[in-house]
Design an enzyme around this catalytic site. Structure first.
Site, PDB file in Angstrom:
ATOM      1  N   ASP A  92     -11.428  11.090  18.781  1.00  0.00           N
ATOM      2  CA  ASP A  92      -9.988  11.338  18.734  1.00  0.00           C
ATOM      3  C   ASP A  92      -9.661  11.965  17.385  1.00  0.00           C
ATOM      4  OD1 ASP A  92      -9.885   9.984  21.128  1.00  0.00           O
ATOM      5  OD2 ASP A  92      -8.375   8.533  20.482  1.00  0.00           O
ATOM      6  N   HIS A 149     -18.735   9.657  19.642  1.00  0.00           N
ATOM      7  CA  HIS A 149     -19.512   9.731  20.870  1.00  0.00           C
ATOM      8  C   HIS A 149     -20.264  11.062  20.965  1.00  0.00           C
ATOM      9  CE1 HIS A 149     -17.601   6.135  22.863  1.00  0.00           C
ATOM     10  NE2 HIS A 149     -16.793   6.342  21.833  1.00  0.00           N
ATOM     11  N   SER A 252     -12.074   9.339   8.767  1.00  0.00           N
ATOM     12  CA  SER A 252     -12.694  10.459   8.074  1.00  0.00           C
ATOM     13  C   SER A 252     -12.775  11.683   8.971  1.00  0.00           C
ATOM     14  CB  SER A 252     -14.077  10.073   7.546  1.00  0.00           C
ATOM     15  OG  SER A 252     -14.492  10.994   6.568  1.00  0.00           O
TER      16      SER A 252
END
Length: 299
Positions: A92, A149, A252
């Site tokens: 995200d 992911h 980050s």
């Protein structure tokens, strides 16, 4: 002229970046019930976090702030793009920059770029794998989901921890600090995929208390002055597309690298595009997809 953004970036040069990050690490792992519950609830209110997406929506169920910050989500909230040739977004966040690697360099911000070799810890041979390739830089803000992911299924070839600075990686700093992503501490993971080599570079930042991967656990801290590399010649970790590969303990940036003519990014994605893990970041080129199909039929 010194704008507020410029002053914000310059001020970070004199901050004890690693010391502050270690302090933040201690605070976010505090298990005092009153303290951690107040911290979690204040954060949810400040950033408008949607706890209905969380696998456990009860803020009090988390043992410390860091467990909340790296919370798992309900699988249905982040569906994986179904197209077999889709390269999925690993996180995200917000697209900082996305595009082509030109003459061995990646765009950081308007008027600023940095070399792939520097990003990869000075490893020129690895940098050649991505000559004329494609890159995508995704910034994770504090409110975002902080697990990372796999864009494609891959077999881990090597992992490198590069010590460095811990500048903020927000838009104000990327616009004002040269070679930011090649200066900050980072963990470089190199995978073999159906599209050839793929790198996921997990970039540290101030207040990012640690970076970890699913096969190694916490990679940093500890932080030393020496570059460390792990090779996986036997029984290497194999991760499927969409599987969790790591996480930031505080927010980050992740940078994805592919080689020449193997992926095409979605045309709708530009700087400042909001993205979610699992959506299509791009597609395998027709040539790459056809080669992959032939290999699968042979298998």
């Amino acid at each position: 002229m010194f704008t507020s953004e410029r002053l914000f970036a310059l001020g970070q040069y004199v901050l004890p970046q690693h010391r502050l990050s270690r302090l933040m690490g201690s605070i976010t792992r505090c298990r005092n019930t009153v303290f951690k519950d107040a911290m979690i609830r204040s954060f949810i209110k400040l950033y408008g976090v949607d706890m209905e997406q969380a696998l456990d929506p009860d803020p009090a169920a988390y043992g410390c702030f860091n467990e909340f910050f790296t919370r798992a989500l309900k699988p249905e909230t982040r569906p994986i793009a179904p197209a077999p040739d889709a390269v999925i977004c690993p996180a995200d966040g917000t697209v900082s920059r996305i595009g082509a690697i030109t003459e061995g360099r990646i765009i950081q911000a308007k008027g600023k770029n940095f070399s792939v070799t520097d990003l990869l810890g000075g490893h020129a041979q690895n940098a050649k794998l991505f000559a004329n390739g494609r890159f995508a830089t995704i910034y994770l803000s504090p409110r975002d989901y902080h697990r990372l992911h796999m864009p494609l299924s891959g077999t881990l070839r090597e992992m490198t921890h590069v010590p460095g600075k811990l500048f903020s990686v927000n838009a104000a700093t990327t616009a004002n600090v040269s070679n930011l992503f090649a200066r900050n501490e980072r963990v470089i993971t190199l995978f073999d995929t159906e599209a050839g080599p793929m790198a996921l570079v997990l970039v540290g930042a101030i207040f990012v208390a640690s970076i970890e991967t699913v096969w190694h656990g916490i990679v940093t801290p500890p932080t030393g002055a020496t570059l460390r590399t792990w090779h996986y010649p036997e029984n290497p970790p194999v991760l499927s597309r969409g599987q969790e590969m790591g996480r930031f303990n505080m927010g980050s940036t992740v940078i994805v690298l592919f080689g020449d003519n193997v992926v095409e990014w979605e045309e709708s994605l530009t700087a400042d595009s909001i993205v979610c893990m699992g959506q299509s970041l791009g597609r395998l080129t027709r040539q790459t997809a056809q080669s992959s199909d032939r290999l699968q039929r042979r298998g």
